[in-house]
Scaffold this motif. Structure first.
Motif, PDB file in Angstrom:
ATOM      1  N   ASN A 148      -2.738  -0.638  -5.893  1.00  0.00           N
ATOM      2  CA  ASN A 148      -3.725  -1.713  -5.748  1.00  0.00           C
ATOM      3  C   ASN A 148      -3.428  -2.922  -6.627  1.00  0.00           C
ATOM      4  OD1 ASN A 148      -4.558   0.193  -7.912  1.00  0.00           O
ATOM      5  ND2 ASN A 148      -6.225  -1.263  -8.198  1.00  0.00           N
TER       6      ASN A 148
ATOM      7  N   TRP B 252     -12.967   0.548   1.570  1.00  0.00           N
ATOM      8  CA  TRP B 252     -12.893   1.875   2.207  1.00  0.00           C
ATOM      9  C   TRP B 252     -14.295   2.422   2.455  1.00  0.00           C
ATOM     10  CZ3 TRP B 252      -7.792   3.985   2.490  1.00  0.00           C
ATOM     11  CH2 TRP B 252      -6.831   3.280   1.766  1.00  0.00           C
TER      12      TRP B 252
ATOM     13  N   SER C 129      -8.727  -3.687  -1.407  1.00  0.00           N
ATOM     14  CA  SER C 129      -9.008  -3.009  -0.139  1.00  0.00           C
ATOM     15  C   SER C 129     -10.441  -2.493  -0.141  1.00  0.00           C
ATOM     16  CB  SER C 129      -8.025  -1.847   0.072  1.00  0.00           C
ATOM     17  OG  SER C 129      -7.955  -1.039  -1.086  1.00  0.00           O
TER      18      SER C 129
ATOM     19  N   GLN D 223      -5.054   5.337  -3.497  1.00  0.00           N
ATOM     20  CA  GLN D 223      -4.556   3.960  -3.604  1.00  0.00           C
ATOM     21  C   GLN D 223      -4.425   3.544  -5.079  1.00  0.00           C
ATOM     22  OE1 GLN D 223      -3.532   1.938  -1.262  1.00  0.00           O
ATOM     23  NE2 GLN D 223      -3.884  -0.175  -1.855  1.00  0.00           N
TER      24      GLN D 223
END
Length: 270
Positions: free
Chosen positions: A250, A233, A231, A244
Protein backbone atom coordinates in the motif's frame (compact mmCIF):
# COMPACT_ATOMS: atom_id res chain seq x y z
CA UNK A 1 -28.82 14.48 13.44
CA UNK A 2 -27.87 14.11 9.81
CA UNK A 3 -24.47 15.78 10.13
CA UNK A 4 -21.56 14.07 8.37
CA UNK A 5 -18.85 13.50 10.96
CA UNK A 6 -15.38 12.04 11.37
CA UNK A 7 -14.94 9.84 14.42
CA UNK A 8 -12.06 9.10 16.77
CA UNK A 9 -12.17 5.84 18.72
CA UNK A 10 -9.52 3.49 20.06
CA UNK A 11 -11.18 0.39 18.62
CA UNK A 12 -14.47 -1.11 17.45
CA UNK A 13 -14.82 0.73 14.14
CA UNK A 14 -14.94 -2.32 11.85
CA UNK A 15 -18.72 -2.33 12.22
CA UNK A 16 -21.78 -1.01 10.43
CA UNK A 17 -23.01 0.87 13.50
CA UNK A 18 -20.79 2.47 16.14
CA UNK A 19 -21.49 4.44 19.28
CA UNK A 20 -19.03 7.11 20.46
CA UNK A 21 -19.18 10.14 22.77
CA UNK A 22 -20.10 13.37 20.94
CA UNK A 23 -16.70 14.81 21.97
CA UNK A 24 -15.02 12.24 19.71
CA UNK A 25 -16.86 13.43 16.60
CA UNK A 26 -15.82 16.25 14.27
CA UNK A 27 -17.86 17.75 11.41
CA UNK A 28 -16.52 16.82 7.96
CA UNK A 29 -15.45 19.81 5.84
CA UNK A 30 -17.27 20.63 2.61
CA UNK A 31 -16.29 18.42 -0.31
CA UNK A 32 -14.62 15.68 1.74
CA UNK A 33 -15.51 12.07 0.92
CA UNK A 34 -16.23 9.53 3.66
CA UNK A 35 -13.12 7.60 2.60
CA UNK A 36 -10.96 10.70 3.07
CA UNK A 37 -12.63 11.37 6.43
CA UNK A 38 -11.81 7.82 7.54
CA UNK A 39 -8.18 8.42 6.56
CA UNK A 40 -7.78 11.86 8.12
CA UNK A 41 -8.03 11.95 11.88
CA UNK A 42 -5.71 9.32 13.36
CA UNK A 43 -2.89 9.79 10.86
CA UNK A 44 -2.99 13.54 10.48
CA UNK A 45 -3.48 14.33 14.18
CA UNK A 46 -0.51 12.05 14.93
CA UNK A 47 1.69 13.55 12.20
CA UNK A 48 0.71 17.13 13.08
CA UNK A 49 1.37 16.83 16.82
CA UNK A 50 4.64 14.95 16.28
CA UNK A 51 5.98 17.47 13.76
CA UNK A 52 4.73 20.73 15.24
CA UNK A 53 3.94 20.25 18.94
CA UNK A 54 6.89 17.98 19.77
CA UNK A 55 9.15 18.50 16.76
CA UNK A 56 8.74 22.31 16.50
CA UNK A 57 9.34 22.00 12.74
CA UNK A 58 10.62 25.24 11.20
CA UNK A 59 11.83 26.38 7.75
CA UNK A 60 15.13 24.97 6.45
CA UNK A 61 15.10 21.92 8.74
CA UNK A 62 15.39 18.23 7.88
CA UNK A 63 13.13 15.32 8.84
CA UNK A 64 13.53 11.54 8.62
CA UNK A 65 10.19 9.78 8.08
CA UNK A 66 10.11 5.99 8.39
CA UNK A 67 7.40 3.99 6.59
CA UNK A 68 6.97 7.09 4.44
CA UNK A 69 4.37 5.49 2.15
CA UNK A 70 2.04 4.52 5.02
CA UNK A 71 -0.77 6.51 6.62
CA UNK A 72 1.20 8.65 9.09
CA UNK A 73 4.09 8.84 6.62
CA UNK A 74 2.04 10.34 3.79
CA UNK A 75 0.36 12.74 6.25
CA UNK A 76 3.75 13.84 7.61
CA UNK A 77 5.12 14.45 4.10
CA UNK A 78 2.17 16.69 3.22
CA UNK A 79 2.48 18.59 6.51
CA UNK A 80 6.24 19.07 6.00
CA UNK A 81 5.40 20.66 2.64
CA UNK A 82 3.42 23.39 4.44
CA UNK A 83 6.74 24.65 5.87
CA UNK A 84 9.32 26.37 3.67
CA UNK A 85 12.36 24.43 2.46
CA UNK A 86 12.10 21.30 4.60
CA UNK A 87 14.36 18.43 3.50
CA UNK A 88 12.52 15.10 3.77
CA UNK A 89 14.28 11.73 4.01
CA UNK A 90 11.76 8.89 3.63
CA UNK A 91 12.31 5.15 4.00
CA UNK A 92 10.22 2.76 1.89
CA UNK A 93 10.73 -0.17 -0.47
CA UNK A 94 12.16 0.79 -3.88
CA UNK A 95 8.88 0.26 -5.75
CA UNK A 96 7.38 3.22 -3.86
CA UNK A 97 10.17 5.73 -4.48
CA UNK A 98 8.69 7.37 -7.58
CA UNK A 99 5.43 7.94 -5.73
CA UNK A 100 7.32 9.37 -2.75
CA UNK A 101 9.30 11.77 -4.93
CA UNK A 102 6.09 13.01 -6.54
CA UNK A 103 4.61 13.65 -3.10
CA UNK A 104 7.62 15.72 -1.99
CA UNK A 105 10.20 13.37 -0.45
CA UNK A 106 13.63 14.84 -1.21
CA UNK A 107 15.60 11.64 -0.60
CA UNK A 108 13.76 8.27 -0.68
CA UNK A 109 15.81 5.45 0.87
CA UNK A 110 15.30 1.72 0.33
CA UNK A 111 15.63 0.37 3.88
CA UNK A 112 15.71 -3.23 2.57
CA UNK A 113 18.94 -2.88 0.60
CA UNK A 114 20.65 0.08 2.30
CA UNK A 115 21.60 1.23 5.77
CA UNK A 116 19.34 4.29 6.02
CA UNK A 117 21.57 5.94 8.66
CA UNK A 118 24.57 5.76 6.31
CA UNK A 119 22.48 7.11 3.41
CA UNK A 120 21.30 10.07 5.49
CA UNK A 121 24.87 10.88 6.58
CA UNK A 122 26.13 10.80 2.98
CA UNK A 123 23.76 13.66 2.18
CA UNK A 124 23.66 15.36 5.58
CA UNK A 125 26.82 14.49 7.55
CA UNK A 126 25.54 16.19 10.71
CA UNK A 127 22.27 14.22 10.62
CA UNK A 128 18.71 15.56 10.79
CA UNK A 129 16.64 17.87 13.00
CA UNK A 130 13.66 15.54 13.57
CA UNK A 131 13.24 11.77 13.39
CA UNK A 132 9.76 10.21 13.40
CA UNK A 133 10.20 6.72 14.87
CA UNK A 134 7.37 4.18 14.51
CA UNK A 135 9.83 1.25 14.60
CA UNK A 136 11.21 0.88 18.13
CA UNK A 137 13.99 -1.41 19.27
CA UNK A 138 17.49 -0.78 17.88
CA UNK A 139 16.09 1.66 15.29
CA UNK A 140 15.30 4.14 18.08
CA UNK A 141 19.00 4.14 19.04
CA UNK A 142 19.94 4.73 15.40
CA UNK A 143 17.42 7.56 15.27
CA UNK A 144 18.85 9.23 18.37
CA UNK A 145 22.38 9.02 16.96
CA UNK A 146 21.17 10.61 13.70
CA UNK A 147 19.98 13.77 15.45
CA UNK A 148 21.80 17.05 15.09
CA UNK A 149 22.37 19.08 18.27
CA UNK A 150 18.94 20.42 19.37
CA UNK A 151 17.35 17.60 17.36
CA UNK A 152 14.16 15.81 18.41
CA UNK A 153 13.33 12.12 18.28
CA UNK A 154 9.63 11.32 18.55
CA UNK A 155 8.79 7.65 19.03
CA UNK A 156 5.18 6.69 18.33
CA UNK A 157 5.08 2.96 17.63
CA UNK A 158 6.90 -0.37 17.75
CA UNK A 159 6.44 -1.81 14.26
CA UNK A 160 9.52 -4.01 14.76
CA UNK A 161 7.37 -6.26 16.98
CA UNK A 162 5.55 -7.46 13.86
CA UNK A 163 7.52 -9.52 11.37
CA UNK A 164 4.84 -11.60 9.66
CA UNK A 165 1.28 -12.86 9.92
CA UNK A 166 1.48 -13.81 13.59
CA UNK A 167 3.08 -12.34 16.69
CA UNK A 168 6.69 -13.42 16.69
CA UNK A 169 7.89 -13.98 20.27
CA UNK A 170 11.54 -13.90 19.20
CA UNK A 171 11.02 -10.55 17.46
CA UNK A 172 9.23 -9.22 20.55
CA UNK A 173 12.02 -10.37 22.85
CA UNK A 174 14.70 -8.94 20.56
CA UNK A 175 12.89 -5.59 20.24
CA UNK A 176 12.40 -5.42 24.00
CA UNK A 177 16.07 -6.26 24.62
CA UNK A 178 17.22 -3.61 22.13
CA UNK A 179 14.81 -0.96 23.40
CA UNK A 180 16.42 2.46 23.58
CA UNK A 181 17.29 3.70 27.06
CA UNK A 182 18.92 6.96 28.15
CA UNK A 183 19.20 8.89 31.39
CA UNK A 184 18.73 12.60 32.04
CA UNK A 185 22.45 13.29 32.39
CA UNK A 186 23.23 11.75 28.99
CA UNK A 187 20.49 13.88 27.43
CA UNK A 188 21.99 16.98 28.99
CA UNK A 189 25.39 16.27 27.41
CA UNK A 190 23.90 15.45 23.99
CA UNK A 191 21.62 18.52 23.57
CA UNK A 192 18.88 16.32 22.13
CA UNK A 193 15.23 15.62 22.97
CA UNK A 194 13.34 12.31 23.12
CA UNK A 195 9.53 12.38 23.05
CA UNK A 196 6.88 9.68 23.14
CA UNK A 197 3.48 10.00 21.46
CA UNK A 198 0.36 7.81 21.58
CA UNK A 199 -2.94 9.27 20.36
CA UNK A 200 -4.84 6.42 22.06
CA UNK A 201 -4.06 7.94 25.47
CA UNK A 202 -5.31 11.42 24.57
CA UNK A 203 -8.99 10.67 25.26
CA UNK A 204 -9.30 13.33 27.95
CA UNK A 205 -7.56 16.08 25.95
CA UNK A 206 -10.72 17.21 24.17
CA UNK A 207 -9.80 20.90 23.71
CA UNK A 208 -6.28 20.06 22.53
CA UNK A 209 -7.53 17.59 19.92
CA UNK A 210 -10.28 19.97 18.75
CA UNK A 211 -7.70 22.70 18.14
CA UNK A 212 -5.51 20.30 16.11
CA UNK A 213 -8.48 19.05 14.06
CA UNK A 214 -9.54 22.68 13.37
CA UNK A 215 -6.05 23.38 11.97
CA UNK A 216 -6.17 20.22 9.85
CA UNK A 217 -9.63 21.02 8.47
CA UNK A 218 -8.35 24.48 7.58
CA UNK A 219 -5.35 22.98 5.74
CA UNK A 220 -7.65 20.54 3.93
CA UNK A 221 -9.99 23.36 2.87
CA UNK A 222 -6.97 25.28 1.50
CA UNK A 223 -5.94 22.21 -0.52
CA UNK A 224 -2.64 21.87 1.37
CA UNK A 225 -3.37 18.37 2.68
CA UNK A 226 -5.38 15.54 1.13
CA UNK A 227 -5.58 12.03 2.58
CA UNK A 228 -4.03 9.50 0.21
CA UNK A 229 -6.26 6.44 -0.26
CA UNK A 230 -4.45 3.31 -1.44
CA UNK A 231 -7.53 1.09 -1.77
CA UNK A 232 -11.09 0.54 -0.47
CA UNK A 233 -12.30 -2.93 0.59
CA UNK A 234 -15.71 -4.23 1.71
CA UNK A 235 -15.93 -5.98 5.10
CA UNK A 236 -16.10 -9.42 3.50
CA UNK A 237 -12.64 -8.85 1.98
CA UNK A 238 -10.95 -7.80 5.22
CA UNK A 239 -8.35 -10.58 4.88
CA UNK A 240 -7.29 -9.29 1.45
CA UNK A 241 -7.16 -5.75 2.84
CA UNK A 242 -4.87 -6.87 5.67
CA UNK A 243 -2.70 -8.76 3.19
CA UNK A 244 -2.28 -5.56 1.15
CA UNK A 245 -0.65 -3.95 4.21
CA UNK A 246 1.19 -7.03 5.40
CA UNK A 247 2.91 -7.43 2.04
CA UNK A 248 3.75 -3.71 2.17
CA UNK A 249 2.02 -3.01 -1.14
CA UNK A 250 0.00 0.00 0.00
CA UNK A 251 0.85 3.64 -0.66
CA UNK A 252 -1.49 5.56 1.63
CA UNK A 253 -4.48 4.27 3.55
CA UNK A 254 -6.27 0.94 3.23
CA UNK A 255 -9.96 1.64 3.94
CA UNK A 256 -12.74 -0.75 4.97
CA UNK A 257 -16.39 -0.06 4.02
CA UNK A 258 -19.45 -2.12 5.08
CA UNK A 259 -20.22 -3.30 1.55
CA UNK A 260 -18.75 -3.13 -1.94
CA UNK A 261 -19.73 -0.01 -3.94
CA UNK A 262 -22.60 -0.82 -6.31
CA UNK A 263 -21.76 -0.96 -10.02
CA UNK A 264 -24.28 1.82 -10.80
CA UNK A 265 -22.61 4.26 -8.42
CA UNK A 266 -19.20 3.38 -9.89
CA UNK A 267 -20.51 4.18 -13.39
CA UNK A 268 -22.04 7.44 -12.15
CA UNK A 269 -18.66 8.47 -10.72
CA UNK A 270 -16.95 7.70 -14.04
Amino acid sequence: VGDKVMVLARSGLWQEVVNVPATQTFPMPEGMSFEEAAALLVNYITAYMILFDFGNLRPNQSVLIHMAAGGVGTAAIQLCKTVENVTIFGTASASKHDSLKESGVTHPIDYRTMDYAEEVRKISPKGVDIVLDPLGGSDTTKAFNLLKPMGKLITYGVANLLTGQKKNLMAMAKTWWNQFSINALQLLHQNKAVCGYHLGYMDEEVELLRSVVAKLVNLYSQGKIKPKIDSVWPFDQVAEAMRQMQEKKNVGKVILVPEAPKEESKKAEN
